[in-house]
Motif scaffolding. Structure first.
Motif: not given
Length: 219
Positions: A21-29
Motif C-alpha cells: 500500500r505504501a508503494d501505491g498499489h492495491g492489495v487483497d489478502r
C-alpha cells in the motif's frame, strides 16, 4: 497494480500488505488457498504473492493448477523453504520469482517492480518523456534534472502509464490498480490524482479520452 497476497502469518502478512500500500498499489489478502481461489474467481489481479505452506494446502500444487488452466498472472513465491530444490520446484511450477523469508521489504518492492515491468513488455527501468525521466526501478522522477516529489498514489498512477505507454486505462481499471476490495474510493479520486500529476509534470502528461479513460501523452 492490484496484488493478491496469499499468506497466513498475520504479522508478516500485515507488514507486506502495508509495504504494498505504501508503494501505491492495491492489495487483497487471503490466509487460505480456498480464499485465494475465491478472490481470483471474483477479480483479476496483476500479481500474486504466494506462500508455500498454507493451512489448507501447499502452494506448489495451487500454482501448477493455476498455470494448467492458462492463468498467466505473475507469481512471486514467499517462503521459508530455502533449499535449492525448493526454489527449482517453485520456478518449474511456473513462479516468476522466489523470495526466502525473512526478506527485506524494500527488496520485495524492487522484485515486484521488476516482474511487473517484464509482463508489461517494458523491462527497461528508464522511461523518458521529453525532459521528464522516470526511473521505474529506483522509483525516482526528474524533470529537466530536477527531482519531482510524488505521493505513493501519484507514483503508482505514473508507473502504470509509463509501463504501458500505448494503453488506454478506464477509470475503473485505475481504481482496481490502486485500491483493494475494502478501500473506500471517492467518485473523483482518480481525477484528483491525475490533476496533481499534471500540475507537477505538465498538462499534457496524461490525456483524457472523453467517455473512455486516460492514456499517456507528451508533457
Amino acid at each position: 497494480m492490484r496484488v493478491l497476497l496469499i499468506e497466513d502469518d498475520n504479522v508478516l502478512g500485515g507488514a507486506v500488505a502495508d509495504q504494498i500500500r505504501a508503494d501505491g498499489h492495491g492489495v487483497d489478502r487471503a490466509a487460505r488457498l480456498v480464499e485465494a481461489q475465491e478472490a481470483l474467481d471474483a477479480q483479476p489481479f496483476d500479481l500474486i504473492l504466494l506462500d508455500l505452506m498454507l493451512p489448507d494446502g501447499r502452494g506448489i500444487p495451487f500454482l501448477k493448477a493455476l498455470r494448467a488452466r492458462g492463468d498467466v498472472t505473475p507469481v512471486i513465491i514467499l517462503t521459508a523453504l530455502d533449499q535449492v530444490s525448493d526454489r527449482i520446484a517453485g520456478l518449474q511450477a511456473g513462479a516468476d520469482d522466489y523470495l526466502v523469508k525473512p526478506f527485506d521489504l524494500a527488496e520485495l518492492s524492487a522484485r515486484i517492480g521488476a516482474v511487473s515491468r517484464r509482463y508489461a513488455g517494458n523491462p527497461n527501468p528508464l522511461v523518458e518523456l521529453g525532459d521528464i525521466q522516470i526511473d521505474l526501478g529506483g522509483r525516482v522522477v526528474t524533470q529537466a534534472g530536477r527531482l519531482v516529489a510524488l505521493t505513493a498514489r501519484e507514483w503508482a498512477l505514473l508507473e502504470a502509464f509509463a509501463s504501458r505507454p500505448t494503453q488506454l486505462f478506464t477509470k475503473a481499471q485505475l481504481e482496481e490498480l490502486l485500491y483493494s476490495f475494502d478501500d473506500s474510493v471517492g467518485s473523483n479520486t482518480i481525477e484528483v490524482h491525475v490533476s496533481h500529476l499534471r500540475k507537477k509534470l505538465g498538462k499534457g502528461l496524461i490525456v483524457t479520452e472523453r467517455g473512455m479513460g486516460y492514456r499517456l501523452g507528451q508533457p
